[in-house]
Structures are given as structure tokens and as C-alpha cells.
Design a protein around this motif. Structure first.
Motif, PDB file in Angstrom:
ATOM      1  N   GLU A  31       0.845  -1.189   0.000  1.00 22.13           N
ATOM      2  CA  GLU A  31       0.000   0.000   0.000  1.00 22.13           C
ATOM      3  C   GLU A  31       0.881   1.239   0.000  1.00 22.13           C
ATOM      4  OE1 GLU A  31      -3.049   1.861   3.137  1.00 22.13           O
ATOM      5  OE2 GLU A  31      -3.505  -0.205   2.553  1.00 22.13           O
ATOM      6  N   LYS A  32       0.532   2.178  -0.865  1.00 21.36           N
ATOM      7  CA  LYS A  32       1.249   3.446  -0.928  1.00 21.36           C
ATOM      8  C   LYS A  32       0.220   4.558  -1.076  1.00 21.36           C
ATOM      9  CE  LYS A  32       5.466   5.259  -2.827  1.00 21.36           C
ATOM     10  NZ  LYS A  32       6.588   5.000  -3.706  1.00 21.36           N
ATOM     11  N   ASN A  33       0.278   5.538  -0.201  1.00 20.86           N
ATOM     12  CA  ASN A  33      -0.672   6.651  -0.198  1.00 20.86           C
ATOM     13  C   ASN A  33      -2.127   6.161  -0.141  1.00 20.86           C
ATOM     14  OD1 ASN A  33       1.500   8.446  -0.411  1.00 20.86           O
ATOM     15  ND2 ASN A  33       1.460   8.324  -2.640  1.00 20.86           N
ATOM     16  N   GLY A  34      -2.382   5.110   0.626  1.00 14.87           N
ATOM     17  CA  GLY A  34      -3.733   4.600   0.810  1.00 14.87           C
ATOM     18  C   GLY A  34      -4.266   3.749  -0.325  1.00 14.87           C
ATOM     19  N   GLU A  35      -3.454   3.471  -1.334  1.00 18.81           N
ATOM     20  CA  GLU A  35      -3.894   2.645  -2.462  1.00 18.81           C
ATOM     21  C   GLU A  35      -3.011   1.416  -2.607  1.00 18.81           C
ATOM     22  OE1 GLU A  35      -4.578   4.567  -6.174  1.00 18.81           O
ATOM     23  OE2 GLU A  35      -5.196   6.440  -5.223  1.00 18.81           O
ATOM     24  N   GLN A  36      -3.613   0.311  -3.057  1.00 23.16           N
ATOM     25  CA  GLN A  36      -2.863  -0.909  -3.312  1.00 23.16           C
ATOM     26  C   GLN A  36      -1.985  -0.723  -4.555  1.00 23.16           C
ATOM     27  OE1 GLN A  36      -2.631  -3.801  -1.473  1.00 23.16           O
ATOM     28  NE2 GLN A  36      -3.735  -2.552   0.032  1.00 23.16           N
TER      29      GLN A  36
END
Length: 134
Positions: A53-58
């Protein structure tokens, strides 16, 4: 049957992430396969991918495949360069190889933020600073 499958444990083989060069603007990192055995390994296949996860996205990276015909005892081989931007992801390397007619495989996973200077060691055989999973 499950009892018929041999329990071939991967030992004395490692994946290392080494810091190759460092300058004011950037760092150059490479991933290596290190054979710490006293015998060669053959028909080495490695798949690599990153996920998390990066910045709230998969996020998922591409799956890359690498083949090394033979890696002698006490030797290393370059697998691939790795971008620092992926250090916040899980970086997975799935290794398969043969010794004689026996097949061995193991999954090595560098967890997010595990490739950091506080985890550095002097990588065996390469004699470079980096992080290693054995």
C-alpha cells in the motif's frame, strides 16, 4: 500424496540488496543471489515482484523473471537493479534451483522499510554494504 514430496530445505543461499553507489542526488541499489554453499546450484529461476500500500492505495509492480544457468559455490549473481521508491513495498523474490536431480525453492520477502541503513551488514562474498535474507 503429501508424504511423497521431498522436504528439500533451502540453506546457505541468500538474496542480498546492496548499495552500489551513492552520490548527492541518488543511490544505486542492486539485488544479488549469493550461493554460500560448497556446491554449485543449477537452473536457477527467480521471479521478483513488489506489492503493498502506498498513499492509501494498493500498488503492484510488474513480475520479472530471471534465469541463471549455474551459480558456482561461493559465488554471486546479479538479479536486477532495484529502485528506492519500492522500499516502502514488500519486495518478493521466489527462488527455485536444482542440485543434481533435486529441486529446491524458497520465497524471500523484504518487508516494507526493511532496506534501511540501520539493517546494513557487510554482505558475504560481495563484500558490500546491504541487507540480506538467508
Amino acid at each position: 500424496m503429501k508424504k511423497d514430496i521431498p522436504d528439500n530445505r533451502v540453506e546457505d543461499v541468500a538474496i542480498g540488496v546492496a548499495l552500489e553507489k551513492e552520490d548527492i542526488e541518488s543511490k544505486l541499489w542492486y539485488v544479488y543471489l549469493i550461493n554460500l554453499k560448497d556446491t554449485a546450484i543449477e537452473n536457477v529461476l527467480i521471479t521478483s515482484k513488489g506489492y503493498g500500500e502506498k498513499n492509501g492505495e494498493q500498488v503492484k509492480t510488474s513480475v520479472l523473471r530471471h534465469m541463471i544457468p549455474q551459480l558456482d559455490a561461493g559465488a554471486y549473481a546479479l538479479i536486477e537493479p532495484i529502485d528506492e521508491a519500492t522500499f516502502g513495498l514488500s519486495n518478493e523474490y521466489w527462488l527455485s534451483y536444482y542440485i543434481g536431480r533435486e529441486i529446491y525453492d524458497k520465497k524471500f520477502i523484504f518487508l516494507p522499510e526493511s532496506i534501511v541503513e540501520s539493517n546494513f551488514i557487510r554482505l558475504p562474498v560481495l563484500n558490500k554494504p546491504g541487507v540480506m535474507i538467508k
